[in-house]
Design a protein around this motif. Structure first.
Motif, short mmCIF file in Angstrom:
data_model
loop_
_atom_site.label_atom_id
_atom_site.label_comp_id
_atom_site.label_asym_id
_atom_site.label_seq_id
_atom_site.Cartn_x
_atom_site.Cartn_y
_atom_site.Cartn_z
N GLY A 758 0.82 -1.21 0.00
CA GLY A 758 0.00 0.00 0.00
C GLY A 758 0.84 1.25 0.00
N GLU A 759 1.89 1.24 0.81
CA GLU A 759 2.69 2.46 0.92
C GLU A 759 3.42 2.78 -0.38
N THR A 761 2.29 2.11 -3.19
CA THR A 761 1.24 2.67 -4.04
C THR A 761 1.06 4.15 -3.75
N VAL A 762 1.07 4.50 -2.45
CA VAL A 762 0.93 5.91 -2.09
C VAL A 762 2.03 6.73 -2.76
N VAL A 765 1.24 7.14 -6.33
CA VAL A 765 0.17 8.09 -6.58
C VAL A 765 0.68 9.51 -6.43
N VAL A 766 1.47 9.72 -5.37
CA VAL A 766 1.96 11.08 -5.15
C VAL A 766 2.81 11.53 -6.32
N LEU A 768 2.68 10.51 -9.44
CA LEU A 768 1.82 10.78 -10.60
C LEU A 768 1.09 12.10 -10.44
N THR A 769 0.62 12.36 -9.21
CA THR A 769 -0.12 13.59 -8.95
C THR A 769 0.76 14.80 -9.17
N TYR A 771 3.48 15.05 -10.82
CA TYR A 771 3.83 15.20 -12.23
C TYR A 771 2.68 15.83 -13.00
N ALA A 772 1.46 15.33 -12.74
CA ALA A 772 0.29 15.87 -13.45
C ALA A 772 0.12 17.35 -13.15
N LEU A 773 0.41 17.72 -11.92
CA LEU A 773 0.22 19.11 -11.53
C LEU A 773 1.28 20.01 -12.14
N HIS A 872 7.44 6.40 -15.75
CA HIS A 872 6.13 5.73 -15.72
C HIS A 872 6.30 4.23 -15.81
N LEU A 875 7.70 2.87 -12.58
CA LEU A 875 6.67 2.96 -11.56
C LEU A 875 5.61 1.87 -11.76
N GLY A 876 5.08 1.84 -12.97
CA GLY A 876 4.00 0.89 -13.25
C GLY A 876 4.47 -0.54 -13.11
N MET B 20 -1.94 0.62 -12.80
CA MET B 20 -0.53 0.48 -13.17
C MET B 20 -0.38 0.21 -14.65
N ALA B 23 -0.67 3.40 -16.23
CA ALA B 23 0.53 4.23 -16.12
C ALA B 23 1.54 3.87 -17.20
N LEU B 24 1.50 2.60 -17.61
CA LEU B 24 2.46 2.17 -18.63
C LEU B 24 2.08 2.66 -20.02
N VAL B 113 -3.39 15.10 -17.21
CA VAL B 113 -2.92 13.73 -17.45
C VAL B 113 -3.29 12.83 -16.28
N HIS B 114 -3.15 11.55 -16.50
CA HIS B 114 -3.28 10.53 -15.46
C HIS B 114 -4.67 10.43 -14.85
N LEU B 121 -6.90 4.49 -8.71
CA LEU B 121 -6.19 4.47 -7.43
C LEU B 121 -7.08 4.95 -6.30
N VAL B 140 -2.99 3.13 5.75
CA VAL B 140 -2.36 3.05 4.43
C VAL B 140 -3.40 3.31 3.34
N ILE B 144 -3.68 6.16 0.45
CA ILE B 144 -3.84 5.95 -1.00
C ILE B 144 -5.02 6.76 -1.50
N GLY B 151 -4.63 14.33 -6.37
CA GLY B 151 -4.41 14.40 -7.80
C GLY B 151 -5.69 14.69 -8.55
#
Lengths: 967, 538
Positions: A758-759, A761-762, A765-766, A768-769, A771-773, A872, A875-876, B20, B23-24, B113-114, B121, B140, B144, B151
């Protein structure tokens, strides 16, 4: 089942009509008419059942545990109302067919009309009081749509809104009242409630129930002081008024009072509340009606007045008065519906409803005039018409009410006289007088044959009932009364001639006074020229309503401004305060008893922590003034934490913490450059006020309190020996079952591998977020200038030039050489992770450090041209690898993330133990690399974007190998 | 173990794998991304529905499925728990996610994006929070969920979103720290993170441990209360939900429910045995907060000047009602609260989607004109007479209008739809308190529940009239089926909830019956045995 159809058909019809195209005018009318006719016929077919004193019922369970059923129940009383609602429905459909213009959206009208009819029938036939409240609110909602049918007109919007708010509020009160009623009785079924009158009247909630039910009924029936919405609702098309304000909507209120008459009436409170509301409305409505200049306004106030009459009769609490009330409901419905229709025809044909303009229509539309005059006469209570009969009954009841009271008969006669006056006004001013010559918008003529037909029918009814009540209305009325009053059913007789008695005298007096008053008003007072009601014009319910609404709204706005804030500071203040209070209160309620005493004292450790603590406090202090200093101080605290882990034999955590500190500090440093400069008071000229200081002190105190609270909490935890069940288990089982000697790592990737999963994944996500921002983010103009720290060394070098050739040439060479070493180190950490400090996380961070170094010294574009990082993909595939590793356990029949150790023999390396946790760790590694390099790239390309406009010269053309795809 | 036995973990793994893979894939392959997202959402819906059926097949208080991650026996490993409540919440999430996703395909996915990855997620986080029976694991999944929500909230960027988004992030980071403190205290007290284990441990705790547990639970509750937007911890909500793009805002309507759900679970942890619902003092506090929330939400609705804010505030109102129902403590009240939870989530979700469509029919300057006209009307100005011929409404506008009305009826709890049934059942539950007579604050609660509906009606009327009736003309609505269908789907679900209120309420009553025996459930969880290893089998 047929019972169901009565209610269901209108709703189905409504749906069908709604989907008809808007130009198929006759179809809608036919469909609506047929539906109304079907409901009427089915109701009529129930007559034999009802006549044999049976009650038709139908029940489906809906929400059984809460006592809510879908339940229909038709007794004689409901039958009569059902007939009234559906019967007049047919006539109004026919009338509306001719009334509405070709251009009007017809399907909408008939759809809502039918829905309204269905809702009204639903109220009438409800066997469950909650269901009754449900249909009750439904009539309010649908009537809103009907009143607002011409919503492009301001008066229609206003009228619709007002009627909905008033009646919906009343409906909600009614709902609560009915819920209470059902609670007291123990059932929401109408039949149970009707048989528990004594229980209800003696219960301590009786008054509350009565008031709430009365609020519902009085708002709906437009009784004082809630009468004001009804005249405003006249903005509706006339067929709507004819239906809603004669037979249906407003009658729902009195229907309710009648329905619950056996269980609620007969107390003093009932008489006071219902009786007085009715009495005031009766007199006031009649008085105001006299002075109306709008034809429909006159009818509206007369409706209010007649409803007041009915309410008053119900409020008297005697069975005979209740009979009179029921009878008057029927009579009023017939003559008022026809009058509204006649008014509509006059409006339609002459183009105006203004009594001051209308005159002499008797000559131009003789048949309509005759019909309207008969109906108006019925309204005035002229003998041989139906209105007379119920009015006589009213006079009889008023005269007999109490012992020796004279005020009620007097008021009754006055109200009777007033009704004579407004009926006379209606007749004389519209139909008599000189024939209009051109001042009307249109030249009136007789309406189409079938448009007049509904009025003819109703007027015939008025006459038939008025002349032969015994054979026409009496049987039905008897049945209804019997079911309405149950055991209270009185002896009564409906007939025209009761002999010379007091009521007759009162009638004669009322007529006499009425005639005299009318001529007085007409001749002396010039009633036709008045544009406001004498005495009562100050009592403007509508204005008060608007004022209250406005006051409540502005109160809400003020409260919201005061007590909530969009700003961050107050929110955080509240959040921390609540936490402090909640945590503090809990401990204060049952204080902790310390069971251990502190052991020993380690000077080195103390020094370490003093340093760490000072750094933390200093960072907090500097956070506002000097971000760089604050950041460095914070990372110093981080290092202290990391050292503490090392001291307490958790090298794994120490290593991870150190790596995290390094990477985050560097990344934040890279981003720090884009934050705006702090504006000091001498720049802005804004001085801190006393209030600001007070706020700062307040915030400071809270921060200190929170800090102390946290310290105390930690101390408490340390001083009370907690259970060590988990710890023991982990230490014991790490090697035999987890297959690793590094307990921390086994916890991370095996015992609690799902948390790690899970972590990461966090983290993903962060990344990706962010980057998107940042992808399209342009820094604020004020931070585009090169910072002061950099102005000295590299003047006039565009950042992309730096980005291409690097910032520091010599260290760049060193770092390039260092790169393979760092990669190897990362791989080493990854490999040994399961048994010794290290692991995927640290390995990933190590590789990131290598990348960060390259970016910083070699230049963004340079490094990207040489080395293509695909964050990406890292990460993926990192998370996917971890996921697939976990899913792999399924193949062996074990749950997700169960670890396995495969023993493989490789030619060169010999026997290798490959735990699945190792694959998982590789996933972690890849994810960390991907996420942190994504952050890095997002930040690195900031400077490329921001300076493009700022520097003259050619922008970079380095597009090959995708280096620019991040910008 | 066949695939069916791994169903409990699928609501987490499916969206994660989808995210995921997304993301690829390059941003340019939009069609592929859409396909993957929709397939994932549909599969989640199917899994959730299966889980609901499975969960409802259990007779006693034991959970339908206990999934031991890593095959470690509880309380040593992490445990996923499927009971009626969690299965229902999963179903609710996927039922909401699918229309939000489809709605986004029409236009909103392309403003940044994303989008699809973050959307999946968010589902990972929400589903995980519903499933897990481990406190730290809950943290956790909260992270998430929150990280994805950051985002998604910032999706589309722009000044307003960044401004509101950063505040949202700051508040949530602080509340996450508080969450962690709470978990730490509970761990210190009980030596465990497994919720079932903690529940069982409460009966054998020393004084110190129990105090620490309570302090931890109290602090943890604050974090959950922030998430569920209780006054005064809800200032962040209306603005941030108001700036999010429509499908995101719709999806966010489940997030406050995650907070409320976690409170339900926390309740079951700290309650001593033989004393359910127990915790009278805490219940009183919660009731106070709930009523304050409801009161301020009612005022907030009145003060709202646009539909987005109105929808945001109505989420707060629904939290007030939910928590009030929860602190009433009777099984009936809990069932009513859960029913309300279903309705309000779907209705507000639908409302956010609808608002997006409604904003497009407004013509430039129409808003200002409408307000002006309204002001004139309030002052009693006589406007020029208009002729008495109605204005025909195009079908698309009629659809929007009807949807608006239905949404309004649902949100305000007016008859005849499910919002009304929810409020009615709550009223009934209020009048039948767990013990003793009806107190003054029960009456106050009734007044607030009814009053909040009324202020909602008044505001929606004002805004609706301003939107539909005042302007002379509307921009021609280009209603695409892909945008209309999600709204219609959510609203028809609410109508289904109305018609099938009996069966749904039956399910909820069984749910609450299970929740009423947290200790039995906890023992059942702890009894779950790992799959034996081959050696052990031999």
């Amino acid at each position: 089942m047929w019972l169901m159809l009565i209610v269901l058909l209108p709703f189905l019809g409504s749906l069908c009509v709604a989907f008809l195209p808007s130009n198929s005018k006759n179809w809608e009318a036919w469909l609506a008419g047929l539906v109304a006719a079907a409901s009427t016929v089915i109701t009529l077919c129930y007559f034999p059942t009802i006549a044999s004193n049976e009650v038709a019922t139908l029940r489906y369970e809906w929400l059984p545990t809460y006592g809510l059923n879908f339940s229909l129940r038709m007794d004689g009383f409901a039958w009569l109302f059902s007939l009234l609602v559906s019967g007049i429905g047919i006539l109004v459909v026919l009338y509306a067919r001719y009334y509405l213009s070709e251009k009007d959206p017809i399907p909408r009208f008939f759809a809502f009309f039918l829905a309204f009819m269905g809702a009204m029938l639903g109220i009438v036939l409800s066997g469950n009081v909650i269901q009754m409240a449900l249909f009750w609110e439904l009539t309010s909602l649908v009537s809103f749509m009907l009143i607002g049918y011409w919503h492009h007109r301001a008066d229609a919007r206003r009228g619709a809104r007002m009627s909905l708010i008033v009646t919906a509020t009343g409906g909600l009160c009614l709902l609560v009242g009915l819920v209470l009623m059902g609670h007291v009785v123990g059932s929401y079924e109408l039949s149970d409630i009707l048989s528990s009158g004594d229980v209800l009247r003696e219960h301590s909630w009786y008054l509350a129930i009565l008031v709430l039910v009365a609020l519902g009924a009085l708002t709906k029936s437009a009784q004082f002081p809630f009468h004001f919405w009804l005249p405003r609702a006249m903005a509706a098309p006339t067929p709507v008024s004819a239906y809603l304000h004669s037979a249906t909507m407003v009658k729902a209120g009195v229907f309710l009072l009648m329905r619950f008459w056996p269980v609620l009436a007969g107390t003093e409170a009932w008489s006071y509340i219902i009786g007085f509301a009715g009495l005031i409305t009766l007199v006031m409505g009649a008085f105001v009606a006299i002075f109306q200049q709008d034809l429909k306004g006159l009818l509206a106030y007369s409706t209010i007045s007649h409803l007041g009459l009915i309410t008053l009769l119900l409020g008297m609490g005697t069975p005979l008065a209740a009979v009179a009330a029921l009878f008057h409901v029927l009579n009023h419905a017939t003559f008022k519906a026809s009058l509204f229709m006649a008014a509509g025809i006059i409006d339609h044909e002459s183009g105006t409803r203004d009594l001051r303009q209308l005159t002499g229509l008797r000559k131009l539309m003789p048949i309509t005039a005759t019909l309207a005059m008969v109906a108006a006469a019925a309204m005035a209570g002229v003998p041989l018409l139906n209105g007379f009969l119920s009015k006589e009954m009213f006079f009889a009841e008023a005269a007999g009410f109490g012992s020796g009271n004279t005020w009620l008969p007097t008021l009754a006669v006055i109200a009777g006289a007033l009704s004579v006056v407004y009926s006379l006004r209606f007749i004389t001013e519209v139909f008599f007088g000189p024939v209009p010559s051109g001042e009307l918008p249109k030249t009136p003529k007789e309406p189409p044959r079938w448009m007049r037909f509904p009025i003819e029918m109703l007027v015939v009814l008025c006459i038939v009932v008025g002349t032969m009540p015994g054979v026409t209305v009496a049987p039905a009325l008897n049945l209804a009364v019997h079911h309405m009053l149950g055991a209270y059913t009185p002896e009564y007789s409906v007939q025209i001639w009761h002999g010379f008695n007091l009521p007759l005298l009162m009638s004669v007096l009322a007529f006499g006074f009425g005639l005299v008053l009318y001529f007085l008003l007409q001749r002396r007072y010039g009633i036709s020229r008045l544009d406001k009601v004498p005495l009562l014009h100050r009592l403007d319910g509508q204005r008060e309503f608007e004022r209250v609404l406005l006051a409540v709204t502005s109160f809400a706005v003020r409260v919201e401004e005061k007590l909530t804030s969009e700003r961050l500071q107050p929110q955080l203040f509240w959040l921390l305060l609540v936490t402090l209070v909640v945590g503090g209160l809990t401990v204060w309620r049952s204080p902790i008893e310390a069971v251990r005493s502190p052991i020993g004292f380690e000077p080195m450790f103390a020094v370490l922590w003093i340093v760490g603590g000072v750094c933390a406090v200093a960072a907090a202090y500097q956070a506002k003034h000097h971000r760089l200093a604050a950041l460095i101080l914070m990372s110093a605290t981080g290092i202290v934490v990391s050292l503490t882990f090392a001291l307490f034999s958790a090298p794994d955590l120490a290593l991870t913490q150190a790596a995290v500190e390094v990477v985050t500090t560097v990344l934040i440093l890279l981003g720090l450059r884009w934050l705006p400069k702090r504006l000091t008071p001498d720049v802005t000229g804004v001085k801190a006020t006393l209030r600001d200081y007070r706020r700062r002190i307040r915030d400071g105190l809270l921060a200190v309190a929170i800090g102390l609270g946290m310290a105390a909490t930690t101390y408490m935890v340390l001083m009370s020996a907690g259970p060590t069940k988990l710890t023991d288990f982990f230490i014991q089982h790490a090697l035999p079952e987890g297959g690793g000697t590094n307990v921390v790592n086994v916890i991370l990737v095996d015992f609690r591998g799902f948390d790690t999963f899970g972590e990461i994944t966090v983290l993903g996500v962060v990344a990706l977020t962010i980057y998107a921002l940042l992808r399209r983010f342009r820094p604020a103009p004020e931070s585009i200038e090169l910072p002061a720290q950099r102005l000295g060394d590299i003047k006039n070098v565009a950042p992309w030039q730096l980005a291409r050739r690097g910032y520091l040439a010599i260290p760049a060479i060193y770092f390039r050489a260092l790169m393979p070493v760092l990669v190897l180190l990362a791989l080493y950490f990854l490999y040994r992770g399961h048994n010794l400090p290290g692991g995927g996380f640290v390995a990933g961070l190590t590789l990131t450090v290598a990348l960060v170094l390259q970016y910083m010294v070699s230049g963004t574009l340079w490094i990207e041209a040489k080395l293509r990082i695909r964050p990406h993909q890292w990460l993926g595939s990192g998370i996917l690898l971890a996921l697939l590793t976990g899913v792999g356990a399924w193949l062996f029949g074990y749950p997700f993330l169960t670890s396995h150790t495969a023993v493989v023999n490789l030619p060169l390396l010999g026997e290798l133990h490959l735990p699945s946790a190792f694959l998982f760790d590789i996933g972690v590694f890849a994810l960390v690399v991907g996420a942190s390099s994504l952050l890095l790239i997002a930040l690195a390309h900031q400077s490329l974007r921001s300076h493009r406009r700022h520097f003259s010269g050619k922008p970079p053309t380095l597009r090959k190998r995708g280096a620019m795809r991040w910008s | 173990m066949r695939l069916a036995e791994h169903l409990p973990v699928l609501p987490i793994l499916l969206p994660l794998a989808a995210a995921m893979v997304l993301a690829l894939i390059s941003e340019f392959k939009r069609r592929t991304k859409i396909t993957i997202s929709v397939v994932s959402a549909v599969l989640q819906l199917m899994v959730a529905a299966t889980l609901v059926v499975q969960a409802d097949g259990v007779a006693d208080a034991s959970p339908a499925a206990v999934y031991l991650l890593g095959n470690w026996a509880p309380p040593f490993g992490i445990v996923l728990l499927v009971d009626r409540l969690s299965a229902l919440m999963l179903l609710l999430t996927s039922v909401l996610a699918l229309p939000a996703l489809v709605f986004a395909i029409a236009r909103w996915d392309r403003v940044g994006v994303h989008f699809y990855g973050l959307f999946q997620l968010l589902l990972v986080g929400v589903n995980g929070a519903f499933l897990t029976n481990d406190l730290f694991n809950l943290f956790v999944f909260f992270e998430i969920m929150l990280a994805a929500s950051y985002g998604l909230l910032l999706h589309g960027s722009g000044k307003a979103r960044v401004r509101a988004g950063l505040r949202y992030i700051a508040v949530n980071l602080v509340s996450s720290s508080i969450f962690l403190v709470g978990v730490g205290l509970i761990y210190a007290a009980s030596g465990s993170l497994n919720m079932a284990d903690i529940t069982v441990a409460t009966s054998a705790m020393s004084h110190n441990e129990y105090t620490l547990l309570q302090a931890g639970a109290a602090v943890l509750a604050v974090a959950f209360l922030v998430k569920s937007a209780v006054w005064p911890l809800n200032f962040w909500l209306p603005t941030s939900y108001g700036v999010a793009v429509a499908p995101v805002a719709a999806m966010f309507s489940i997030m406050t429910k995650v907070g409320v759900y976690s409170l339900f679970r926390l309740w079951a942890i700290v309650v001593p045995e033989e004393n359910f619902p127990g915790l009278e003092t805490e219940a009183d506090w919660l009731m106070g907060l709930a009523m304050l929330t409801l009161f301020f939400a009612s005022l907030g609705m009145l003060a709202a000047q646009d539909l987005r804010r109105m929808a945001g505030v109505s989420i707060i109102a629904s939290t007030g009602i939910l928590l009030a129902g929860m602190s009433l403590g009777s099984p009936n009240a809990w069932a009513a609260a859960l029913y309300y939870l279903l309705v309000s989530t779907l209705a507000v979700g639908g409302m956010f989607l609808l608002i997006d469509l409604l904003e497009r029919i407004r013509q430039f300057g129409a808003d200002l004109l409408a307000v002006t006209v309204e002001a004139f009307e309030a002052e009693g100005m006589v406007l020029p007479e208009q002729e008495e011929v109605g204005v025909a409404i195009p079908a698309a506008l009629a659809f929007l209008g009807m949807s608006f009305v239905i949404c309004g009826i649902l949100i305000t709890g007016l008859p005849p739809l499910s919002g009304f049934l929810a409020k009615f059942s709550l009223l009934v539950a209020t009048l039948n308190p767990v013990e003793g007579a009806v107190q003054w604050w029960h009456w106050l609660l009734i007044a607030l529940v009814i009053g909040s509906g009324l202020t909602g009606v008044i505001t929606l009327l004002r805004l609706g009239i301003r939107l539909f009736w005042v302007p002379e003309s509307h921009a021609r609505p280009h209603l695409r089926i892909i945008e209309a269908a999600p709204v219609a789907w959510l609203l028809s679900l609410c109508i289904v909830l109305t018609v099938a209120a009996g069966p749904v309420m039956g399910y909820l009553e069984r749910t609450v019956a299970t929740l009423s025996f947290p200790h039995d459930t906890a023992r059942a969880v702890l009894d779950a045995a790992p799959v034996p290893s081959p050696e052990e089998v031999r």
